[in-house]
Design a protein around this motif. Structure first.
Motif, mmCIF file in Angstrom:
data_model
loop_
_atom_site.group_PDB
_atom_site.id
_atom_site.type_symbol
_atom_site.label_atom_id
_atom_site.label_comp_id
_atom_site.label_asym_id
_atom_site.label_seq_id
_atom_site.Cartn_x
_atom_site.Cartn_y
_atom_site.Cartn_z
ATOM 1 N N PHE A 123 46.072 108.025 6.718
ATOM 2 C CA PHE A 123 47.032 107.853 7.805
ATOM 3 C C PHE A 123 48.277 107.131 7.308
ATOM 4 N N LEU A 124 48.109 106.072 6.524
ATOM 5 C CA LEU A 124 49.252 105.296 6.045
ATOM 6 C C LEU A 124 50.185 106.114 5.159
ATOM 7 N N GLU A 125 49.643 107.120 4.483
ATOM 8 C CA GLU A 125 50.454 107.981 3.623
ATOM 9 C C GLU A 125 51.023 109.183 4.366
ATOM 10 N N SER A 126 50.682 109.339 5.626
ATOM 11 C CA SER A 126 51.066 110.535 6.384
ATOM 12 C C SER A 126 52.482 110.447 6.955
ATOM 13 N N SER A 182 47.075 96.465 5.751
ATOM 14 C CA SER A 182 46.949 97.306 6.945
ATOM 15 C C SER A 182 45.527 97.843 7.080
ATOM 16 N N TRP A 183 44.988 98.325 5.980
ATOM 17 C CA TRP A 183 43.626 98.863 6.004
ATOM 18 C C TRP A 183 42.632 97.768 6.381
ATOM 19 N N ALA A 184 42.791 96.584 5.805
ATOM 20 C CA ALA A 184 41.853 95.495 6.060
ATOM 21 C C ALA A 184 41.953 94.967 7.495
ATOM 22 N N ASP A 185 43.171 94.925 8.017
ATOM 23 C CA ASP A 185 43.403 94.335 9.337
ATOM 24 C C ASP A 185 43.304 95.342 10.483
ATOM 25 N N GLY A 186 43.515 96.616 10.194
ATOM 26 C CA GLY A 186 43.488 97.629 11.248
ATOM 27 C C GLY A 186 44.793 97.717 12.018
ATOM 28 N N LYS A 187 45.844 97.096 11.494
ATOM 29 C CA LYS A 187 47.179 97.164 12.081
ATOM 30 C C LYS A 187 48.149 97.539 10.962
ATOM 31 N N ILE A 188 49.343 97.983 11.317
ATOM 32 C CA ILE A 188 50.306 98.435 10.315
ATOM 33 C C ILE A 188 51.228 97.274 9.943
ATOM 34 N N HIS A 189 51.203 96.873 8.669
ATOM 35 C CA HIS A 189 52.012 95.771 8.149
ATOM 36 C C HIS A 189 53.078 96.345 7.213
ATOM 37 N N PHE A 190 54.339 95.933 7.411
ATOM 38 C CA PHE A 190 55.390 96.428 6.526
ATOM 39 C C PHE A 190 56.589 95.488 6.489
ATOM 40 N N LEU A 191 57.424 95.703 5.468
ATOM 41 C CA LEU A 191 58.681 94.990 5.291
ATOM 42 C C LEU A 191 59.798 95.964 5.609
#
Length: 121
Positions: A46-49, A75-84
């Motif tokens: 999903f993150l790469e999609s 993101s995978w560990a937390d189940g939420k999307i983390h980004f800069l």
């Protein structure tokens, strides 16, 4: 296992900040977003999609910001999307204020620069 990895990461991050002086990079923000509706689990696929990139862009386009780094392991560990994210036209404060109105955004904060202080001898 995810909770252990995330807890370890947070402990390391917090403890390293105890010995650091902080400033923030103007125009940079760290963002945490909920998964979009219909996505039950944050996976690497999903993150790469394109769906994930479009979802992030939908939050960043109104503040004229772009995705700089997607933190897939967190993101995978937390189940939420983390980004800069970064904007050349908006200040950090304006971006954070605008993102607070977005119901998909859990939190947004300045990207802090930590410098380790040298001990006097």
């Amino acid at each position: 296992m995810r909770k252990i990895l995330l807890s370890s990461f947070i402990i390391i991050l917090v403890s390293s900040c105890a010995y650091a002086a902080s400033n923030f990079v103007d125009g940079d923000i760290l963002v945490v977003m909920r998964a979009p509706e219909g996505v039950n689990e944050i996976t690497t696929n999903f993150l790469e999609s394109p769906e994930c990139r479009e979802y992030i862009s939908s939050a960043l386009d109104p503040i004229d910001a772009k995705l700089m780094t997607l933190y897939d392991a967190i993101s995978w560990a937390d189940g939420k999307i983390h980004f800069l994210a970064h904007s050349d036209t908006n200040t950090t404060e304006k971006m954070i204020a605008a993102l607070k109105a977005n119901p998909d955004v859990i939190t947004a904060s300045p990207n802090r620069v930590n410098r380790i202080r040298k001990r006097a001898r």
